[in-house]
Design a protein around this motif. Structure first.
Motif, PDB file in Angstrom:
ATOM      1  N   MET A   1       0.849  -1.201   0.000  1.00  0.00           N
ATOM      2  CA  MET A   1       0.000   0.000   0.000  1.00  0.00           C
ATOM      3  C   MET A   1       0.882   1.248   0.000  1.00  0.00           C
ATOM      4  N   THR A   2       0.511   2.219  -0.811  1.00  0.00           N
ATOM      5  CA  THR A   2       1.254   3.473  -0.880  1.00  0.00           C
ATOM      6  C   THR A   2       0.511   4.556  -0.108  1.00  0.00           C
ATOM      7  N   HIS A   3       1.242   5.272   0.729  1.00  0.00           N
ATOM      8  CA  HIS A   3       0.653   6.323   1.544  1.00  0.00           C
ATOM      9  C   HIS A   3       1.064   7.693   1.010  1.00  0.00           C
ATOM     10  N   SER A   4       0.117   8.624   1.041  1.00  0.00           N
ATOM     11  CA  SER A   4       0.344   9.972   0.521  1.00  0.00           C
ATOM     12  C   SER A   4       0.999  10.844   1.583  1.00  0.00           C
ATOM     13  N   VAL A   5       2.017  11.603   1.142  1.00  0.00           N
ATOM     14  CA  VAL A   5       2.858  12.369   2.059  1.00  0.00           C
ATOM     15  C   VAL A   5       2.804  13.856   1.729  1.00  0.00           C
ATOM     16  N   ALA A   6       2.759  14.676   2.779  1.00  0.00           N
ATOM     17  CA  ALA A   6       3.003  16.115   2.655  1.00  0.00           C
ATOM     18  C   ALA A   6       4.253  16.442   3.452  1.00  0.00           C
ATOM     19  N   ILE A   7       5.090  17.318   2.905  1.00  0.00           N
ATOM     20  CA  ILE A   7       6.286  17.786   3.608  1.00  0.00           C
ATOM     21  C   ILE A   7       6.185  19.295   3.742  1.00  0.00           C
ATOM     22  N   LEU A   8       6.090  19.764   4.967  1.00  0.00           N
ATOM     23  CA  LEU A   8       6.007  21.196   5.236  1.00  0.00           C
ATOM     24  C   LEU A   8       7.397  21.700   5.601  1.00  0.00           C
ATOM     25  N   GLU A  17      16.246  16.301   2.471  1.00  0.00           N
ATOM     26  CA  GLU A  17      16.654  14.944   2.834  1.00  0.00           C
ATOM     27  C   GLU A  17      15.454  14.009   2.868  1.00  0.00           C
ATOM     28  N   LEU A  18      14.327  14.494   3.348  1.00  0.00           N
ATOM     29  CA  LEU A  18      13.101  13.692   3.308  1.00  0.00           C
ATOM     30  C   LEU A  18      12.743  13.314   1.873  1.00  0.00           C
ATOM     31  N   VAL A  19      12.794  14.283   0.968  1.00  0.00           N
ATOM     32  CA  VAL A  19      12.475  14.011  -0.438  1.00  0.00           C
ATOM     33  C   VAL A  19      13.450  12.988  -1.012  1.00  0.00           C
ATOM     34  N   ARG A  20      14.737  13.144  -0.728  1.00  0.00           N
ATOM     35  CA  ARG A  20      15.742  12.220  -1.253  1.00  0.00           C
ATOM     36  C   ARG A  20      15.466  10.788  -0.813  1.00  0.00           C
ATOM     37  N   LEU A  21      15.125  10.598   0.447  1.00  0.00           N
ATOM     38  CA  LEU A  21      14.889   9.260   0.972  1.00  0.00           C
ATOM     39  C   LEU A  21      13.561   8.683   0.505  1.00  0.00           C
ATOM     40  N   ILE A  22      12.534   9.513   0.470  1.00  0.00           N
ATOM     41  CA  ILE A  22      11.217   9.030   0.058  1.00  0.00           C
ATOM     42  C   ILE A  22      11.199   8.662  -1.423  1.00  0.00           C
ATOM     43  N   ALA A  23      12.089   9.246  -2.197  1.00  0.00           N
ATOM     44  CA  ALA A  23      12.131   8.975  -3.639  1.00  0.00           C
ATOM     45  C   ALA A  23      12.310   7.490  -3.944  1.00  0.00           C
ATOM     46  N   THR A  24      12.979   6.750  -3.066  1.00  0.00           N
ATOM     47  CA  THR A  24      13.187   5.321  -3.292  1.00  0.00           C
ATOM     48  C   THR A  24      12.382   4.459  -2.312  1.00  0.00           C
ATOM     49  N   HIS A  25      11.464   5.072  -1.609  1.00  0.00           N
ATOM     50  CA  HIS A  25      10.633   4.355  -0.639  1.00  0.00           C
ATOM     51  C   HIS A  25       9.401   3.803  -1.356  1.00  0.00           C
ATOM     52  N   PRO A  26       9.183   2.481  -1.340  1.00  0.00           N
ATOM     53  CA  PRO A  26       8.066   1.908  -2.092  1.00  0.00           C
ATOM     54  C   PRO A  26       6.692   2.171  -1.501  1.00  0.00           C
ATOM     55  N   GLY A  27       6.642   2.639  -0.247  1.00  0.00           N
ATOM     56  CA  GLY A  27       5.347   2.817   0.395  1.00  0.00           C
ATOM     57  C   GLY A  27       4.942   4.249   0.626  1.00  0.00           C
ATOM     58  N   LEU A  28       5.755   5.209   0.173  1.00  0.00           N
ATOM     59  CA  LEU A  28       5.448   6.623   0.378  1.00  0.00           C
ATOM     60  C   LEU A  28       5.491   7.377  -0.931  1.00  0.00           C
ATOM     61  N   LEU A 327       2.602   3.803  10.134  1.00  0.00           N
ATOM     62  CA  LEU A 327       1.789   3.366   8.989  1.00  0.00           C
ATOM     63  C   LEU A 327       1.732   1.850   8.847  1.00  0.00           C
ATOM     64  N   GLY A 328       2.302   1.128   9.801  1.00  0.00           N
ATOM     65  CA  GLY A 328       2.239  -0.321   9.773  1.00  0.00           C
ATOM     66  C   GLY A 328       3.161  -0.964   8.757  1.00  0.00           C
ATOM     67  N   GLN A 329       4.215  -0.251   8.367  1.00  0.00           N
ATOM     68  CA  GLN A 329       5.161  -0.780   7.404  1.00  0.00           C
ATOM     69  C   GLN A 329       6.407  -1.293   8.126  1.00  0.00           C
ATOM     70  N   ASN A 330       7.218  -2.066   7.403  1.00  0.00           N
ATOM     71  CA  ASN A 330       8.470  -2.523   7.976  1.00  0.00           C
ATOM     72  C   ASN A 330       9.313  -1.311   8.337  1.00  0.00           C
ATOM     73  N   GLU A 331       9.860  -1.325   9.536  1.00  0.00           N
ATOM     74  CA  GLU A 331      10.576  -0.161  10.064  1.00  0.00           C
ATOM     75  C   GLU A 331      11.741   0.284   9.190  1.00  0.00           C
ATOM     76  N   THR A 332      12.383  -0.654   8.499  1.00  0.00           N
ATOM     77  CA  THR A 332      13.586  -0.327   7.735  1.00  0.00           C
ATOM     78  C   THR A 332      13.300   0.061   6.286  1.00  0.00           C
ATOM     79  N   THR A 333      12.042   0.031   5.884  1.00  0.00           N
ATOM     80  CA  THR A 333      11.703   0.283   4.482  1.00  0.00           C
ATOM     81  C   THR A 333      12.222   1.644   4.015  1.00  0.00           C
ATOM     82  N   GLY A 334      12.941   1.637   2.902  1.00  0.00           N
ATOM     83  CA  GLY A 334      13.455   2.869   2.316  1.00  0.00           C
ATOM     84  C   GLY A 334      14.676   3.440   3.006  1.00  0.00           C
TER      85      GLY A 334
END
Length: 342
Positions: A1-8, A17-28, A327-334
């Motif tokens: 499942m993919t979750h929608s993210v806002a970054i303020l 840094e959040l954008v860089r990491l989330i770019a390869t995160h399969p669930g965000l 979000l109930g995902q594996n802690e190490t994801t991404g």
């Protein structure tokens, strides 16, 4: 499942840094980005290293819709998140990267930040975001308060020792060196290249650094009694990384074994072989923490060396680690990216 993210606050270092990491995160999936002064710009204009990504245009917070947002990362300046998070829909989970919700006691917040907390009810529900010690609470939280990067480094060094009584609780000195990105991206005279390069200096000295509030809170909680450490941070002319050199009174091999036992099953914390000393370059750009213990020549004394990347494990990586739990995902994801080297 993919979750929608806002970054303020996406135009700052932790936002990037959040954008860089989330770019390869399969669930965000990043659906909304905010910036105040840079509203209307593309992230590729603000951070050219992210131009390969298809990202939303930066907007002011009041122009964003949170109707389809599952989780919001607040990478805003201190004292700003309180008002902003108070206005977010209750169904949106929040990870705050500022200092606004780190201290549980409103009186402690006012002491360290010089003003009353403007959202005390939210402060009551916030969970402290030191993932390795608050997993169960984080899983069920709506609001998680990310730790200070200096605070995380010191806490990883000492909590297992404070809680087990492996060291003298009244004789702890933390000497910390932090890269300049820890001071944020705002223009400040003391951070100009000519002011900072070829030298480094101590700041927040004499027990005045705000992260002491977190040390007091967490060490005292772990020990079941008041613990006050001596702490001096230094700004060094490097971009990323924190090195904490922590001096304690305790048997060095027992200190090493206590840390090894505490972190044996932790995916991001590695205790090095006895006598080995970590380097900030060995964790750069990653969510990993390396810890080394060395025996001193004075009997019964040990030195603990702890390194992490202030923007990743000290902030944005930690935030994603917490979001994964929420979000109930594996802690190490991404987050299993290897450090950048050299």
């Amino acid at each position: 499942m993919t979750h929608s993210v806002a970054i303020l606050g996406a135009s700052g270092y932790t936002g990037a840094e959040l954008v860089r990491l989330i770019a390869t995160h399969p669930g965000l999936d990043v659906r909304a980005l905010s910036a105040d002064r840079k509203a209307g710009m593309e992230m590729s204009e603000v951070f050219p290293h992210l131009r390969h990504l298809a990202l939303p245009t930066l907007r002011k917070i009041e122009d964003l819709s949170f109707d389809e947002i599952d989780i919001c990362f607040c990478a805003l300046p201190h004292a700003t998140s309180q008002a902003v998070i108070s206005q977010l829909p209750r169904n949106v989970k929040v990870v705050d990267l500022s200092a606004d919700f780190r201290l549980r006691d409103p009186a402690a917040y006012e002491t360290w930040y010089g003003k009353p907390h403007s959202a005390p009810e939210l402060q009551k529900e916030a969970v402290y975001g030191l993932t390795e010690f608050y997993r169960d609470e984080i899983r069920d939280a709506r609001l998680v308060a990310g730790t200070g990067c200096n605070a995380a480094t010191g806490l990883f060094s000492l909590i297992p020792l404070v809680s087990t009584g492996a060291i003298d609780l009244d004789d702890i000195i933390i000497d910390m060196k932090c890269g300049v990105s820890g001071a944020g991206r705002s223009l400040k005279e003391n951070l100009l290249h000519a002011e900072l390069s070829e030298g480094w200096y101590a700041y927040g000295v004499g027990g005045k650094h705000r992260h002491l509030g977190e040390f007091d809170q967490e060490f005292s909680k772990a020990a079941g009694r008041t613990v006050e450490v001596q702490f001096t941070p230094h700004l060094v002319p490097g971009n990323r990384g924190i090195l904490a050199t922590t001096y304690v009174r305790g048997e060095a091999r027992s200190v090493h074994e206590a840390l090894k036992a505490a972190y044996a099953d932790e995916p991001f914390l590695e205790v090095l072989p006895f006598g080995a000393v970590p380097q900030t370059k060995h964790v750069r750009g990653s969510n990993f923490v390396h810890i080394g213990v060395v025996e001193e020549r004075a009997a019964g004394r040990a030195t603990i060396y702890t390194v992490l990347d202030n923007l990743t494990k000290g902030s944005s990586g930690q935030a994603i680690q917490n979001a994964n739990l929420m979000l109930g995902q594996n802690e190490t994801t991404g987050l299993m990216l290897a450090p950048l080297y050299p």
